[in-house]
Design an enzyme around this catalytic site. Structure first.
Site, short mmCIF file in Angstrom:
data_model
loop_
_atom_site.label_atom_id
_atom_site.label_comp_id
_atom_site.label_asym_id
_atom_site.label_seq_id
_atom_site.Cartn_x
_atom_site.Cartn_y
_atom_site.Cartn_z
N HIS A 157 0.85 -1.20 0.00
CA HIS A 157 0.00 0.00 0.00
C HIS A 157 0.88 1.24 0.00
O HIS A 157 2.11 1.15 0.08
CB HIS A 157 -0.98 -0.02 1.17
CG HIS A 157 -0.36 0.04 2.53
ND1 HIS A 157 0.53 -0.91 2.98
CD2 HIS A 157 -0.52 0.93 3.56
CE1 HIS A 157 0.89 -0.62 4.22
NE2 HIS A 157 0.28 0.50 4.60
N ASP A 170 5.78 4.46 5.09
CA ASP A 170 6.72 3.48 5.65
C ASP A 170 6.89 2.25 4.74
O ASP A 170 7.72 1.38 5.02
CB ASP A 170 6.33 3.07 7.07
CG ASP A 170 4.91 2.56 7.20
OD1 ASP A 170 4.01 3.14 6.56
OD2 ASP A 170 4.68 1.59 7.95
N HIS A 216 -7.37 -1.84 5.63
CA HIS A 216 -6.46 -0.88 6.24
C HIS A 216 -6.96 0.52 5.87
O HIS A 216 -7.82 0.65 5.02
CB HIS A 216 -5.06 -1.14 5.68
CG HIS A 216 -3.96 -0.43 6.40
ND1 HIS A 216 -3.87 -0.36 7.76
CD2 HIS A 216 -2.87 0.23 5.93
CE1 HIS A 216 -2.80 0.33 8.10
NE2 HIS A 216 -2.17 0.71 7.00
N ASP A 231 0.05 -4.51 7.27
CA ASP A 231 -0.91 -3.44 7.49
C ASP A 231 -2.36 -3.80 7.18
O ASP A 231 -2.89 -3.52 6.10
CB ASP A 231 -0.47 -2.19 6.71
CG ASP A 231 0.79 -1.60 7.31
OD1 ASP A 231 1.56 -2.37 7.92
OD2 ASP A 231 0.99 -0.38 7.19
N HIS A 233 6.75 -5.57 11.42
CA HIS A 233 6.03 -4.29 11.50
C HIS A 233 5.68 -3.97 12.96
O HIS A 233 4.53 -3.71 13.30
CB HIS A 233 4.77 -4.36 10.62
CG HIS A 233 4.22 -3.02 10.21
ND1 HIS A 233 3.33 -2.35 10.97
CD2 HIS A 233 4.43 -2.25 9.11
CE1 HIS A 233 2.99 -1.22 10.37
NE2 HIS A 233 3.65 -1.13 9.23
ZN LIG Z 1 3.05 0.29 7.83
ZN LIG Z 2 -0.13 1.33 6.57
#
Ligand SMILES: [Zn+2]
Ligand SMILES: [Zn+2]
Length: 322
Positions: free
Chosen positions: A85, A89, A161, A229, A288
């Site tokens: 996505h 980050d 997300h 995520d 993560h």
């Molecule tokens: Zn992330």
């Molecule tokens: Zn994210």
């Protein structure tokens, strides 16, 4: 240095029938394992997967280039990038990587796959940054199976997300392996006959038909899934089902920050572990991690292991071979 010596030695023991011994290993290197904010020990998200001639980067957070250097991975080898996505980050490392590839005469076409919006995003990078040398890039917005070769497939599914997000799985195709004992009893055929057997074709030796079924046995292809995520959703189970290895985000701890999960749309260590268990995953790697657990990693592992024993926490530059 030791590694170099070993690879040289390998040449001394080259098998007579290489097709019999080809173990197509899947190598994973965790280049970055932090969540939104990097820490002293965790870089932004990126994972490198190597299988045969495929060198695939999954996400490319800020600082990925230096992590590649530390892991001794030549960025020029990368031929595919899967983006989950468009949160920073996971993608802020892309412009820098494009620049490096251009400056080093990258001569392949870089294939980039991602969710809806990735095309516009890459187009804007190319338009807005002043690159010294441009590289050839092809971008595809994907959902469902989007790579299907003789050896493997890669499938994308939507996760839940606060940005359109894809989860992925890499699945090796099921294969026919040669039963070496049975093969030895026969007069050994050449490499081309062995290749035919492995493709499920019968062969002839001295006018006698040898059935592939008599000399081979089926081997299930390995599956690795990547869940970054997301909050809990149905597609996670579909993506990770029966994975040999599932890499799942674990931004929070259920015991300390359960209340943040819905609002921030992430998973806890407990949720990731429960999902791995119910989906018959063989091994789980959590990644993560929030910066708030910089010195509390043991708590994350302890929480996950309570629900799924075969759990490990990813560390930057950690490598695993399957
Ligand atoms: Zn992330
Ligand atoms: Zn994210």
């Amino acid at each position: 240095m030791i590694f170099l010596k070993l690879t040289n030695l390998k040449n001394l023991f080259k098998p007579k029938y290489p097709l019999l011994y080809m173990a197509e290993k899947i190598h994973l290197t965790f280049l970055g394992t932090s969540s939104a904010i990097p820490t002293a020990t965790r870089n932004h998200t990126s994972i490198f997967l190597r299988y045969k001639s495929e060198n695939i980067l999954i996400d490319c957070g800020e600082g990925t280039q230096r992590q590649l250097r530390k892991a001794k991975i030549n960025p020029l080898k990368i031929n595919k990038i899967l983006i989950t996505h468009l949160h920073g980050d996971h993608v802020f490392g892309l412009p820098g990587l494009f620049e490096t590839l251009g400056l080093n005469n990258y001569n392949k076409t870089l294939l980039i796959y991602g969710p809806r919006g990735i095309k516009k995003f890459i187009k804007n990078i190319i338009r807005n940054f002043i690159f010294t040398e441009k590289i050839k890039i092809q971008v595809k917005e994907v959902n469902g199976k989007f790579i299907d070769t003789e050896d493997f497939e890669i499938t994308a599914m939507k996760l839940k997300h606060n940005s359109i997000c894809n989860g992925y799985f890499f699945k090796e195709k099921n294969k026919l392996r040669i039963d070496k004992k049975k093969l030895k009893k026969l007069k050994l055929p050449g490499s081309s006959e062995i290749a035919k057997l492995k493709k499920g074709k019968n062969i002839k030796i001295n006018k006698k038909t040898i059935k592939y079924k008599d000399l081979t046995y089926p081997e299930k292809g390995r599956k690795i899934s990547f869940i970054l995520d997301t909050q809990k959703c149905q597609n996670i189970k579909k993506l990770i089902k029966d994975s040999d290895l599932a890499v799942i985000e674990s931004t929070f701890l259920d015991s300390l920050d359960k209340n943040k999960v819905k609002e921030r749309m992430h998973l806890t260590a407990r949720q990731a572990a429960e999902l791995a268990k119910s989906s018959k995953v063989k091994k789980l790697i959590l990644t993560h991690l929030s910066q708030r657990y910089e010195y509390k990693e043991k708590l994350v592992l302890k929480e996950a292991k309570k629900y799924f024993k075969k759990t490990e926490i990813a560390k930057d530059l950690m490598s695993i071979t399957i």
